[in-house]
Design a protein around this motif. Sequence first.
Motif, short mmCIF file in Angstrom:
data_model
loop_
_atom_site.label_atom_id
_atom_site.label_comp_id
_atom_site.label_asym_id
_atom_site.label_seq_id
_atom_site.Cartn_x
_atom_site.Cartn_y
_atom_site.Cartn_z
N VAL A 111 0.84 -1.20 0.00
CA VAL A 111 0.00 0.00 0.00
C VAL A 111 0.88 1.25 0.00
CG1 VAL A 111 -1.67 1.32 1.35
CG2 VAL A 111 -2.01 -1.12 1.01
N GLY A 112 1.96 1.21 0.77
CA GLY A 112 2.91 2.34 0.74
C GLY A 112 3.52 2.52 -0.64
N GLU A 113 3.84 1.41 -1.29
CA GLU A 113 4.38 1.49 -2.64
C GLU A 113 3.35 2.05 -3.62
OE1 GLU A 113 6.51 -1.83 -4.35
OE2 GLU A 113 6.99 -2.50 -2.32
N PHE A 114 2.11 1.68 -3.44
CA PHE A 114 1.03 2.21 -4.28
C PHE A 114 1.05 3.74 -4.26
CE2 PHE A 114 -3.27 3.93 -4.41
CZ PHE A 114 -3.75 3.43 -5.62
N LEU A 115 1.15 4.30 -3.07
CA LEU A 115 1.17 5.75 -2.93
C LEU A 115 2.43 6.36 -3.54
CD1 LEU A 115 -0.16 6.00 0.73
CD2 LEU A 115 -1.40 6.53 -1.38
N VAL A 116 3.57 5.75 -3.29
CA VAL A 116 4.83 6.28 -3.81
C VAL A 116 4.85 6.22 -5.34
CG1 VAL A 116 7.31 5.78 -3.97
CG2 VAL A 116 6.20 5.87 -1.75
N VAL A 123 9.63 -8.96 -8.15
CA VAL A 123 9.67 -8.38 -9.50
C VAL A 123 9.21 -6.93 -9.44
CG1 VAL A 123 8.65 -8.51 -11.81
CG2 VAL A 123 9.41 -10.60 -10.66
N LEU A 124 8.18 -6.68 -8.66
CA LEU A 124 7.69 -5.31 -8.50
C LEU A 124 8.76 -4.42 -7.86
CD1 LEU A 124 5.23 -3.42 -8.73
CD2 LEU A 124 4.61 -4.13 -6.42
N GLN A 125 9.50 -4.96 -6.91
CA GLN A 125 10.57 -4.18 -6.27
C GLN A 125 11.65 -3.81 -7.28
OE1 GLN A 125 9.68 -3.24 -3.28
NE2 GLN A 125 8.02 -4.70 -3.53
N ILE A 126 12.01 -4.76 -8.13
CA ILE A 126 13.03 -4.49 -9.16
C ILE A 126 12.53 -3.42 -10.12
CG2 ILE A 126 14.24 -5.52 -11.13
CD1 ILE A 126 14.28 -8.15 -9.44
N GLY A 127 11.26 -3.51 -10.48
CA GLY A 127 10.68 -2.49 -11.36
C GLY A 127 10.67 -1.12 -10.71
N LEU A 128 10.41 -1.09 -9.41
CA LEU A 128 10.40 0.18 -8.69
C LEU A 128 11.80 0.80 -8.67
CD1 LEU A 128 8.34 1.91 -7.16
CD2 LEU A 128 9.05 0.77 -5.08
#
Length: 113
Positions: free
Chosen positions: A10-15, A63-68
């Motif tokens: 959820v924090g990543e969603f906002l960022v 994978v999402l972390q790498i994309g971020l």
Amino acid sequence: MRTLCASTLVGEFLVIGFASLVAMRLGGLPAGTVWAVGGTAMVLCLLLCGVLGRPGALQLGWVLQIGLIASGFAVPAMFFLGALFAGLWWASIHFGRKIDEAKARFAAAADAA
């Protein structure tokens, strides 16, 4: 573990949403491209919250972390924020498993008593 991982997502969603605004304004990228990529990542964050108990969900989170982190090429501050969230993702998994194990031991001890 699911609660900690979902909180991180959820924090990543906002960022990702705020970084998309910055990329659109300062990155010189077309708004359609920014929102196609950023919007997809935001939806993925929310969908991933719902499937955290299923096989492969944690790997998809990585994978999402790498994309971020890779989004730092569009918004340089995202190199730092992506690495920060990757660390939070690792901590959510690591400490979440420890909490789950402690809960299971406590429940087993309560059932035995």
